[in-house]
Scaffold this motif. Structure first.
Motif, PDB file in Angstrom:
ATOM      1  N   ILE A 256       0.816  -1.041  -0.023  1.00 56.79           N
ATOM      2  CA  ILE A 256      -0.051  -0.129  -0.019  1.00 56.79           C
ATOM      3  C   ILE A 256       0.766   1.213   0.026  1.00 56.79           C
ATOM      4  O   ILE A 256       0.883   1.896  -0.946  1.00 56.79           O
ATOM      5  N   HIS A 257       1.667   1.442   0.975  1.00 55.75           N
ATOM      6  CA  HIS A 257       2.631   2.763   1.282  1.00 55.75           C
ATOM      7  C   HIS A 257       3.971   2.430   0.667  1.00 55.75           C
ATOM      8  O   HIS A 257       4.902   3.183   0.801  1.00 55.75           O
ATOM      9  N   GLY A 258       4.296   1.223   0.162  1.00 58.59           N
ATOM     10  CA  GLY A 258       5.660   0.842  -0.220  1.00 58.59           C
ATOM     11  C   GLY A 258       6.752   0.394   0.418  1.00 58.59           C
ATOM     12  O   GLY A 258       7.777  -0.071   0.181  1.00 58.59           O
ATOM     13  N   ASN A 259       6.397  -0.254   1.860  1.00 57.66           N
ATOM     14  CA  ASN A 259       7.445  -0.917   2.640  1.00 57.66           C
ATOM     15  C   ASN A 259       7.552  -2.447   2.365  1.00 57.66           C
ATOM     16  O   ASN A 259       8.694  -2.706   2.487  1.00 57.66           O
ATOM     17  N   THR A 260       6.408  -2.847   1.808  1.00 56.63           N
ATOM     18  CA  THR A 260       6.557  -4.257   1.383  1.00 56.63           C
ATOM     19  C   THR A 260       7.251  -4.325   0.252  1.00 56.63           C
ATOM     20  O   THR A 260       8.118  -5.026   0.175  1.00 56.63           O
ATOM     21  N   LYS A 261       6.945  -3.453  -0.549  1.00 56.70           N
ATOM     22  CA  LYS A 261       7.826  -3.220  -1.612  1.00 56.70           C
ATOM     23  C   LYS A 261       9.092  -3.269  -1.541  1.00 56.70           C
ATOM     24  O   LYS A 261      10.179  -3.808  -2.112  1.00 56.70           O
ATOM     25  N   ALA A 306       0.729  -6.603   2.128  1.00 58.73           N
ATOM     26  CA  ALA A 306       0.532  -5.967   3.315  1.00 58.73           C
ATOM     27  C   ALA A 306      -0.692  -6.661   3.992  1.00 58.73           C
ATOM     28  O   ALA A 306      -1.759  -7.088   3.129  1.00 58.73           O
ATOM     29  N   THR A 307      -1.012  -6.602   5.258  1.00 55.48           N
ATOM     30  CA  THR A 307      -2.277  -6.748   5.788  1.00 55.48           C
ATOM     31  C   THR A 307      -3.419  -5.497   5.590  1.00 55.48           C
ATOM     32  O   THR A 307      -2.781  -4.555   5.752  1.00 55.48           O
ATOM     33  N   TYR A 308      -4.633  -5.923   5.534  1.00 51.56           N
ATOM     34  CA  TYR A 308      -5.403  -4.717   4.910  1.00 51.56           C
ATOM     35  C   TYR A 308      -6.883  -5.318   5.601  1.00 51.56           C
ATOM     36  O   TYR A 308      -7.364  -6.274   5.354  1.00 51.56           O
ATOM     37  N   ASP A 309      -7.238  -4.551   6.574  1.00 56.13           N
ATOM     38  CA  ASP A 309      -8.573  -4.691   7.231  1.00 56.13           C
ATOM     39  C   ASP A 309      -8.810  -6.181   7.560  1.00 56.13           C
ATOM     40  O   ASP A 309      -9.837  -6.662   7.302  1.00 56.13           O
ATOM     41  N   GLY A 310      -7.812  -6.811   8.429  1.00 56.49           N
ATOM     42  CA  GLY A 310      -7.782  -8.014   8.753  1.00 56.49           C
ATOM     43  C   GLY A 310      -7.955  -8.977   7.718  1.00 56.49           C
ATOM     44  O   GLY A 310      -7.949 -10.265   7.830  1.00 56.49           O
ATOM     45  N   GLU A 311      -7.439  -8.516   6.528  1.00 54.07           N
ATOM     46  CA  GLU A 311      -7.188  -9.546   5.301  1.00 54.07           C
ATOM     47  C   GLU A 311      -6.176  -9.240   4.539  1.00 54.07           C
ATOM     48  O   GLU A 311      -5.240  -8.525   4.815  1.00 54.07           O
ATOM     49  N   GLU A 337       4.763 -11.385   4.739  1.00 58.31           N
ATOM     50  CA  GLU A 337       3.745 -10.582   5.043  1.00 58.31           C
ATOM     51  C   GLU A 337       4.091  -9.292   5.805  1.00 58.31           C
ATOM     52  O   GLU A 337       5.061  -9.191   6.312  1.00 58.31           O
ATOM     53  N   ASN A 338       3.235  -8.393   5.854  1.00 54.61           N
ATOM     54  CA  ASN A 338       3.492  -7.105   6.717  1.00 54.61           C
ATOM     55  C   ASN A 338       2.139  -6.560   7.366  1.00 54.61           C
ATOM     56  O   ASN A 338       1.007  -7.000   6.660  1.00 54.61           O
ATOM     57  N   GLY A 339       2.362  -5.888   8.470  1.00 53.84           N
ATOM     58  CA  GLY A 339       1.091  -5.549   9.274  1.00 53.84           C
ATOM     59  C   GLY A 339       1.697  -4.705  10.367  1.00 53.84           C
ATOM     60  O   GLY A 339       2.764  -4.702  10.917  1.00 53.84           O
ATOM     61  N   SER A 340       0.922  -3.618  10.707  1.00 54.66           N
ATOM     62  CA  SER A 340       1.391  -2.841  11.733  1.00 54.66           C
ATOM     63  C   SER A 340       1.018  -3.228  13.098  1.00 54.66           C
ATOM     64  O   SER A 340       1.558  -2.730  14.062  1.00 54.66           O
ATOM     65  N   TRP A 341      -0.092  -3.842  13.358  1.00 55.67           N
ATOM     66  CA  TRP A 341      -0.563  -4.216  14.612  1.00 55.67           C
ATOM     67  C   TRP A 341      -1.095  -5.649  14.552  1.00 55.67           C
ATOM     68  O   TRP A 341      -0.802  -6.229  15.714  1.00 55.67           O
ATOM     69  N   ALA A 342      -1.634  -6.102  13.715  1.00 60.71           N
ATOM     70  CA  ALA A 342      -1.968  -7.478  13.740  1.00 60.71           C
ATOM     71  C   ALA A 342      -2.008  -8.154  12.375  1.00 60.71           C
ATOM     72  O   ALA A 342      -3.043  -8.314  11.447  1.00 60.71           O
ATOM     73  N   PRO A 343      -0.779  -8.538  11.908  1.00 61.44           N
ATOM     74  CA  PRO A 343      -0.462  -9.218  10.596  1.00 61.44           C
ATOM     75  C   PRO A 343      -1.280 -10.539  10.574  1.00 61.44           C
ATOM     76  O   PRO A 343      -0.820 -11.229  11.238  1.00 61.44           O
ATOM     77  N   VAL A 344      -1.954 -10.363   9.461  1.00 64.46           N
ATOM     78  CA  VAL A 344      -2.607 -11.804   9.318  1.00 64.46           C
ATOM     79  C   VAL A 344      -2.527 -11.969   7.798  1.00 64.46           C
ATOM     80  O   VAL A 344      -3.085 -13.346   7.372  1.00 64.46           O
ATOM     81  N   LYS A 369       7.227  -5.955  10.568  1.00 65.00           N
ATOM     82  CA  LYS A 369       6.152  -5.009  11.076  1.00 65.00           C
ATOM     83  C   LYS A 369       6.333  -3.658  10.436  1.00 65.00           C
ATOM     84  O   LYS A 369       7.460  -3.080  11.081  1.00 65.00           O
ATOM     85  N   SER A 370       5.698  -3.372   9.723  1.00 60.72           N
ATOM     86  CA  SER A 370       5.919  -2.003   8.893  1.00 60.72           C
ATOM     87  C   SER A 370       6.987  -1.751   8.019  1.00 60.72           C
ATOM     88  O   SER A 370       6.773  -1.517   6.930  1.00 60.72           O
ATOM     89  N   VAL A 371       8.086  -1.918   8.724  1.00 57.69           N
ATOM     90  CA  VAL A 371       9.406  -1.647   7.889  1.00 57.69           C
ATOM     91  C   VAL A 371      10.299  -3.017   8.144  1.00 57.69           C
ATOM     92  O   VAL A 371      10.460  -3.098   9.105  1.00 57.69           O
TER      93      VAL A 371
HETATM   94  C1  LIG Z   1      -6.953   0.487   4.827  1.00 57.25           C
HETATM   95  C2  LIG Z   1      -5.649  -0.353   5.703  1.00 57.25           C
HETATM   96  C3  LIG Z   1      -6.063  -1.498   6.555  1.00 57.25           C
HETATM   97  C4  LIG Z   1      -5.164  -2.203   7.315  1.00 57.25           C
HETATM   98  N1  LIG Z   1      -5.401  -3.115   7.978  1.00 57.25           N
HETATM   99  C5  LIG Z   1      -4.466  -3.723   8.724  1.00 57.25           C
HETATM  100  C6  LIG Z   1      -4.608  -4.925   9.610  1.00 57.25           C
HETATM  101  O1  LIG Z   1      -5.902  -5.310   9.618  1.00 57.25           O
HETATM  102  N2  LIG Z   1      -3.662  -5.367  10.389  1.00 57.25           N
HETATM  103  C7  LIG Z   1      -2.612  -4.998  10.259  1.00 57.25           C
HETATM  104  O2  LIG Z   1      -1.638  -5.275  11.187  1.00 57.25           O
HETATM  105  N3  LIG Z   1      -2.249  -3.856   9.625  1.00 57.25           N
HETATM  106  C8  LIG Z   1      -2.946  -3.244   8.878  1.00 57.25           C
HETATM  107  N4  LIG Z   1      -2.746  -2.045   8.105  1.00 57.25           N
HETATM  108  C9  LIG Z   1      -1.422  -1.662   8.083  1.00 57.25           C
HETATM  109  C10 LIG Z   1      -0.546  -2.008   6.995  1.00 57.25           C
HETATM  110  O3  LIG Z   1      -0.788  -3.498   6.809  1.00 57.25           O
HETATM  111  C11 LIG Z   1       1.003  -1.984   7.351  1.00 57.25           C
HETATM  112  O4  LIG Z   1       1.112  -0.624   7.471  1.00 57.25           O
HETATM  113  C12 LIG Z   1       1.933  -2.412   6.476  1.00 57.25           C
HETATM  114  O5  LIG Z   1       3.359  -2.106   6.751  1.00 57.25           O
HETATM  115  C13 LIG Z   1       1.885  -1.706   5.040  1.00 57.25           C
HETATM  116  O6  LIG Z   1       2.771  -2.044   4.140  1.00 57.25           O
HETATM  117  P1  LIG Z   1       3.144  -1.306   2.765  1.00 57.25           P
HETATM  118  O7  LIG Z   1       3.891  -0.197   3.312  1.00 57.25           O
HETATM  119  O8  LIG Z   1       3.688  -2.292   2.059  1.00 57.25           O
HETATM  120  O9  LIG Z   1       2.007  -0.683   2.258  1.00 57.25           O
HETATM  121  C14 LIG Z   1      -3.876  -1.444   7.189  1.00 57.25           C
HETATM  122  C15 LIG Z   1      -3.727  -0.564   6.431  1.00 57.25           C
HETATM  123  C16 LIG Z   1      -4.342   0.155   5.633  1.00 57.25           C
HETATM  124  C17 LIG Z   1      -4.034   1.291   4.831  1.00 57.25           C
END
Ligand SMILES: Cc1cc2nc3c(=O)[nH]c(=O)nc-3n(C[C@H](O)[C@H](O)[C@H](O)COP(=O)(O)O)c2cc1C
Ligand SMILES: [Fe+2]
Ligand SMILES: [Fe+2]
Length: 389
Positions: A256-261, A306-311, A337-344, A369-371
């Motif tokens: 989404i924001h480039g950190n996984t990339k 990246a994780t996105y809305d628990g998906e 995988e990547n996620g900031s609070w609950a990576p799934v 975790k994020s970066v």
């Molecule tokens: C709309 C949205 C929903 C997200 N949902 C989750 C989530 O359910 N669990 C989680 O751990 N992170 C969630 N994130 C955070 C991203 O997964 C996290 O910031 C990740 O590092 C993004 O990687 P990126 O820089 O490659 O996009 C969400 C981010 C966005 C923008």
């Protein structure tokens, strides 16, 4: 008429080269496409399929020119999909004495597309049946699920021409003069890739035919004399077995924001440094059909999302959905995988992969975790090691 669809003076091209089309079948980005059709001028006249609605005007003009005042005896309906069947209704009206020839399955389906009574005009043929036109003699080769259930190919025995329906087709307008190989794989994996077993069955039947050229419904005619036919048959043999054509790691990613990339590109470099061939693909920029092709071509894959809305971030979810419905199988797959609070995303991607046939998921899943940080290096190094063949 483009010279690449020229067959002979009495097998005339009447198809349509759709140079303007940018999206085929409402999903594949293409630089045009051709809807091929030929008319065989003999004692009896047979038309091989029609074209897409977009090309019917040109088609009927071409047909009129080719017929030189004569009337067609047969319309061979090899495939009912609308990109080849749009002209059937009008043709049947124009020539009430013309017979329609197809498989029994075609006979059952044709009325769904055209509210017309074809009884007494539809001639259902069986596998191996022949239809003599004079010098030309068509033998029917059934090809169910390549790419619909009613499909058959037609082999002009004395001349060695295999009218191969969607088989051996490709994307791209004829006018672009692209090699078949440019899009032959993109087309195969997305259009017929799901039906490897059925493609193999047709290839087996084709082995006993002396084919001089294949005339598909899209793209150029493939000829034995210049090696083009052997190239395509060779590729189809590999592709339909689901064996990889290339050695290397395909790494599609959805960030989404480039950190996984960023993490993926670093990981890709590490794989290369370890001697592997690597192909990365940004799923937010490339069409999913391009990723489907590469996933089938390479023998290994690492998916990152990246994780996105628990998906799973949707572009990756979409790729996995496509791979599943296209029968993706027999591959080793690593997961990032990547996620900031609950990576799934990782767990969810693994679940989808495990619902496919013969997929070996590389453990453990790499979680950032994020970066990506230096403390993550060890995990990545392990994944590099696991992806070596
Ligand atoms: C709309 C949205 C929903 C997200 N949902 C989750 C989530 O359910 N669990 C989680 O751990 N992170 C969630 N994130 C955070 C991203 O997964 C996290 O910031 C990740 O590092 C993004 O990687 P990126 O820089 O490659 O996009 C969400 C981010 C966005 C923008
Ligand atoms: Fe088709
Ligand atoms: Fe088609």
């Amino acid at each position: 008429m483009n010279s690449r669809v020229f067959i002979s003076d009495d097998v005339k091209y009447i198809g349509f080269d759709d140079e303007k089309l940018t999206i085929f079948e409402s999903q594949y980005p293409v630089e045009g496409i051709s809807y091929n059709s030929w008319v065989i001028m003999d004692e009896k006249i047979a038309i091989m399929d029609t074209v897409d609605e977009r090309g019917t005007e040109a088609y009927f003009k071409n047909l009129e020119n080719a017929l030189e005042g004569r009337k067609p005896d047969y319309l061979i309906v090899q495939h009912l999909e609308p990109d080849h069947s749009a002209g059937i209704g009008k043709l049947a009206e124009m020539y009430p004495d013309m017979k329609l020839v197809g498989t029994a399955a075609c006979g059952r389906m044709i009325g769904q597309f055209f509210d017309m009574d074809f009884s007494g005009r539809f001639q259902a043929v069986n596998e191996g049946d022949t239809l003599s036109l004079g010098k030309h003699n068509l033998q029917f080769v059934f090809a169910p699920m390549v790419h619909w259930p009613e499909v058959m190919m037609s082999f002009d025995v004395p001349f060695g021409i295999l009218f191969s329906a969607d088989g051996f087709g490709t994307f791209g307008a004829l006018a672009n003069n692209e090699e078949w190989s440019k899009d032959g794989g993109h087309y195969y994996f997305n259009i017929v890739g799901k039906y490897g077993a059925q493609v193999q069955a047709v290839l087996k039947k084709a082995e006993s035919l002396e084919i001089k050229m294949a005339a598909p419904l899209h793209g150029p005619v493939l000829k034995a004399e210049d090696g083009g036919l052997a190239e395509a048959v060779g590729k189809y043999k590999i592709w339909s077995s689901y064996e990889p054509e290339l050695k290397g790691v395909f790494i599609p990613y959805a960030s989404i924001h480039g950190n996984t990339k960023k993490a993926v590109l670093e990981f890709a470099k590490e794989c290369e440094e370890a001697g592997m061939t690597v192909k990365t693909m940004d799923l937010t920029e490339e069409d999913v059909s391009e990723a489907v092709e590469q996933a089938f071509l390479y023998d290994r894959m690492v998916i990152a999302a990246a994780t996105y809305d628990g998906e799973i971030f949707p572009p990756m979810n979409d790729l996995l959905h496509h791979l599943k419905i296209k029968n993706f199988q027999k591959r080793k797959v690593g997961i990032i995988e990547n996620g900031s609070w609950a990576p799934v995303a990782g767990k969810k991607m693994k679940e989808i992969l495990e619902s496919m046939k013969d997929i070996t998921v590389v453990e453990p899943i790499v979680t950032i975790k994020s970066v990506r940080k230096p403390s993550d290096d060890e995990m990545f190094t392990k994944l590099v090691e696991s992806m070596k063949d």
